[in-house]
Every structure is written in structure tokens, then in C-alpha cells.
Design an enzyme around this catalytic site. Structure first.
Site, short mmCIF file in Angstrom:
data_model
loop_
_atom_site.label_atom_id
_atom_site.label_comp_id
_atom_site.label_asym_id
_atom_site.label_seq_id
_atom_site.Cartn_x
_atom_site.Cartn_y
_atom_site.Cartn_z
N LYS A 177 -19.97 -26.68 39.90
CA LYS A 177 -20.45 -27.88 39.19
C LYS A 177 -21.19 -27.57 37.89
CE LYS A 177 -22.14 -29.35 43.20
NZ LYS A 177 -22.73 -30.15 44.30
N ASP A 209 -25.99 -31.20 51.06
CA ASP A 209 -26.05 -32.66 50.98
C ASP A 209 -25.17 -33.34 52.02
OD1 ASP A 209 -23.72 -31.80 49.75
OD2 ASP A 209 -24.00 -32.94 47.91
#
Length: 488
Positions: A181, A217
Site C-alpha cells: 500500500k 484490520d
């Protein structure tokens, strides 16, 4: 149709974009457009093949002998218990998984949960700098938040949602395996992120914070929903990146070092974004996917993720629109400097364009075009842009559905709730419905499922895991104290 007019530069200092003859015949234009976007239209046989590849990847990742070579790593987590409702007190949570990160203060009292949070930006130079710079920045932001909340003098447990591939070695010990990312901080890969955080907190001083748990997450999403729904057994992220976790039978986890306290099940962090890194998805990769991968900072990695997630979807759409323009099928061949910039067509534009339910005015689409400084467009151009966005996002939703269907089939439970978090799922107008539609076609008959939005799993979930860890630690300390002989 508009006339060709002057071609704009495709970028500063670049040559003029060559555009083929402008196509004015409506039927011919439609035929040529459909030919260019055809690679995104896949039948169920292709998605079933994706399920087969996914299952093979899962089994390799879970196997003790095959994990080292597996691309999908299937990391066991150390989250061993869910909240029992007795957790009380104030807890901090960190949520790091993209260019923004959050610090949260979460107060628990039974089923009551109160949250305060603040978003901090991670500048590009820190994302590409050193690990010390990154964690010093995080520690500084934690202190600023605690001071604002007037809790800098308190000793607080912390849960850390760190949404990058990690090898979990304990509830509060996780080594980063690879950055994704857009991050590339030196000196972090292969190191324990909790240790790096504690060292930065110590350097900062003036606060007492202990990280009791580091989670992904996906685990946060699962835990947050499991707090209210006992059928929740899968956590899914569809945002900047994509990943999933699920509850696996311990007998299937070859990596687990067993002891007598082992649970019968354990949450597995799949890190499924890496599927296809070995060429296993080459049968559906398009020229646009190859271009996105080639120009990413982690070329050849996270192939599945790059076809689904928010970090890349807008760029795939931009590449298709530019090809259509160069072929005289869009904007009368006239582009803009903005549209020619890599990464400038944001994924939020896809959601906004697809929100145009009234094709009589294309209000959102035209607003996007104006932001991209496109002026030479017609209603037909708006329709084509909407069509392209819908095809790219539908493929993404269907690919994610293939992953979830594989998990559902593998688990074999009759009823499963899937906790979903992430901006792509949350804000795209059709992602939920598209996923339900495709999962129903790919899942074993008799398995019932529902997709539920996880409300702040990355924050609330992390705090809940820290709260449970704190409760278990207190209980263990009490047991040890009660077991000691009375010296009086």
C-alpha cells in the site's frame, strides 16, 4: 459528435498523444468500446477457477511443509478469546493501514462503548523514509492526542491495528514480512513492530503506554462484529487494500505448535492479497492490470489485491478511458493533463460516477470530468465512462466474492456472518449487492451467509482485543496470588 480539435499534451514535456480517427458511427463505436473492455467481463467458470486457485493457496499456506513456498501465508493469530462483557476502563487504539492513521480513546463499561478519535496524516517522505522516522511520528501523534484528551498522565493499555502482512509470534509480537500500500520504510521488514513502537514511545517520553495486542484490520473487523453477532466467523477488508481472516479448525493448521492449552479453533489471517504472485491468476490478468503492477512500487506482488482494492481501481479505470480516447472512442480524442497523470483518477470517482442513477443529467460524472479538466465530452461519453467504471468495479466485487465463497465452502458452517470494513465496500453504491449475488452462485448449496458492515473494527476491535488481554492478564495475576501460601 464533436470534432477532433487540437490534441492536448499527455503531460508536461511529452509528445502529443496520437489519436486514431474519431469514430462517429454509433454501432461501430459501441462495437469497438465493447471489444476494448471485454477482458473485464468474465463468466462463472472463470470465478470458479479463481475459487480453486484460492483453495489451493489456502492449503499450501496452512501446511507445515508447504508454507515456506506459499504466496498466501495464512498466519495464525494469537487472539484466543472474545469479550465477555466484563471489560471496563480506558484503552488506546492505533489504526495504521494507509496514508492516514488514527489514534483512539475507547472507554468500556460492559456493553457500553464510547470512542473519541483523531486522524493524522503520514507524509509521503515518512512513508518512504526510515522505520525510526515512522514510529517517532506515530509516538508524537499519540502524545498529542493524549494531551488533547487530558490523559497524558494515565497509564493506558493499547491495541494496535497494523494492516500489513505480519508473521504473528505472540499477541503483542509481530514481524512485518513485507510493506504494501505504498509504504517502503527502511528497517522495519523482518522486525517486531511492537518493539519498534515501544522504543519510539520511550524516546518520546512523557507518557505511559503499553501495547498489549497487535492485530490485523481483518481481525479487528471480525472481533467488533462478533461482539454482537456470535455467527461472525470471517473478517473482510475492502479498502485501500484487501485481506480476509476467518476461524479455522486447529487440526487444519500445520504451522501451530501445540500445547495442552490450545483452543480447538484459531483465527487465521490469510493475507490473500498475494494470491497470483506465482502466476496463478495469469489466466484473467488484463493489459491494464499488468500496467498497474509494472508501475507500482512492489511489482510482481499483491496481484489479487491490485485487481480489487481502492488503491488501484481508479488507475485501472483511467488506463481504459485513456485507451478509449486514443482510439477515437471517447472525448472526441481530446484528453487533459490531469487524465494523463498516473494515479490522478481516484477510486472515489468510480463510486461517484456509479452513483449517477439519473442518466438524463450525469451530474456526478460531469463533476468528475470537470475536476479532471475534461471539457470536450458528450452524454454518450458519460455513459461510456459509467460503463467502464461498472465493469471494473464489478470484476473487483466478483473476485472478492470468489475469495469469500472459498472460505465459506472451506469452513463448512451452515450459518456465517461476514464482517466487512473498508472505504471501497462502505462507499461504493453497488459493491454489497454485487457480492451477495456472486457468492450465492459460488457457495455450496445449504450454506447461509450475510455480509455485515463492521462499525470501526480497526479501532474498536483493537481496543477490545487489548481489553480482553488486559482482563486475562489480571485474572492470571489474581490466580497466582491466590495460589501463593499465606505467610501469616
Amino acid at each position: 459528435m464533436p470534432s477532433q480539435g487540437k490534441f492536448r499534451s499527455s503531460g508536461k514535456g511529452s509528445k502529443r498523444s496520437s489519436v486514431k480517427k474519431i469514430v462517429t458511427d454509433p454501432k461501430e463505436r459501441q462495437r469497438l468500446v465493447e471489444n476494448i473492455v471485454k477482458p473485464f467481463i468474465l463468466d462463472d467458470a472463470v470465478y470458479k477457477r479463481v475459487c480453486d486457485v484460492m483453495l489451493d493457496n489456502f492449503n499450501k499456506g496452512l501446511g507445515k511443509e508447504t508454507n515456506a513456498e506459499a504466496r498466501v501465508k495464512m498466519f495464525p493469530t494469537y487472539v484466543r478469546s472474545v469479550p465477555d462483557g466484563t471489560e471496563e476502563g480506558d484503552f488506546l487504539a492505533l489504526d495504521l493501514g494507509g496514508t492516514n492513521f488514527r489514534v483512539l480513546l475507547i472507554s468500556l463499561k460492559g456493553q457500553e462503548v464510547n470512542m473519541e478519535s483523531k486522524i493524522f496524516l503520514i507524509p509521503q517522505h515518512i512513508m518512504l523514509g526510515t522505520g525510526i522516522q515512522l514510529f517517532d511520528h506515530i509516538a508524537d501523534c499519540i502524545y498529542k492526542f493524549m494531551k488533547e484528551q487530558k490523559i497524558e498522565k494515565k497509564t493506558l493499555p493499547l491495541g494496535f491495528t497494523f494492516s500489513f502482512p505480519c508473521k504473528q509470534l505472540g499477541l503483542a509480537k509481530a514481524k512485518l514480512t513485507t510493506w504494501t500500500k505504498g509504504f517502503k520504510c527502511e528497517g522495519v521488514e523482518g522486525n517486531d513492530i511492537v518493539q519498534l513502537l515501544h522504543e519510539a514511545i520511550k524516546r518520546k517520553g512523557d507518557m505511559e503506554v503499553e501495547c498489549l495486542a497487535v492485530i490485523n484490520d481483518t481481525v479487528g473487523a471480525l472481533m467488533s462484529c462478533a461482539h454482537s453477532d456470535r455467527q461472525c466467523a470471517i473478517g473482510l477488508i475492502l479498502g485501500t487494500g484487501t485481506n480476509a481472516c476467518y476461524i479455522e479448525k486447529l487440526e487444519n493448521v500445520g504451522l501451530w505448535d501445540s500445547d495442552y492449552n490450545d483452543p480447538k479453533e484459531v483465527i487465521i489471517n490469510t493475507e490473500w492479497g498475494a494470491m497470483g504472485d506465482d502466476g496463478g491468476l495469469d489466466f484473467l490478468i488484463t493489459e491494464y492490470d499488468k500496467h498497474v503492477d509494472k508501475h507500482s512500487i512492489n511489482g510482481g506482488k499483491q496481484i489479487y489485491e491490485k485487481m480489487i482494492s481502492g488503491m488501484y481501481m481508479g488507475e485501472i479505470v483511467r488506463l481504459v478511458l485513456e485507451k478509449l480516447r486514443r482510439n477515437g472512442l471517447l472525448f472526441g480524442g481530446v484528453g487533459s493533463e490531469e487524465l494523463s497523470k498516473r494515479g490522478r483518477f481516484y477510486t472515489k470517482y468510480v463510486s461517484e460516477i456509479e452513483s449517477d442513477v439519473d442518466e438524463s443529467d450525469f451530474k456526478s460524472t460531469k463533476q468528475v470530468f470537470e475536476e479532471l479538466e475534461l471539457t470536450n465530452y458528450t452524454d454518450e461519453d458519460c455513459r461510456i465512462a459509467l460503463y467502464v467504471c461498472s465493469l471494473v468495479s464489478t470484476r473487483a466485487a466478483y473476485l472478492a466474492s470468489a475469495g469469500i465463497a472459498t472460505l465459506l465452502n472451506k469452513m463448512g458452517r451452515k450459518d456465517v456472518s461476514v464482517a466487512v470494513d473498508g472505504s471501497l465496500y462502505r462507499f461504493h453504491p453497488h459493491f454489497h449487492d454485487l457480492m451477495v449475488e456472486k457468492i450465492e452462485k459460488l457457495v455450496t448449496p445449504g450454506i447461509r451467509f450475510k455480509l455485515m458492515l463492521s462499525h470501526d473494527g480497526s479501532g474498536k476491535g483493537a481496543a477490545l482485543v487489548a481489553a480482553v488481554a488486559n482482563r486475562l492478564r489480571d485474572e492470571e495475576a489474581k490466580k497466582e496470588k491466590d495460589c501463593k501460601p499465606n505467610e501469616d
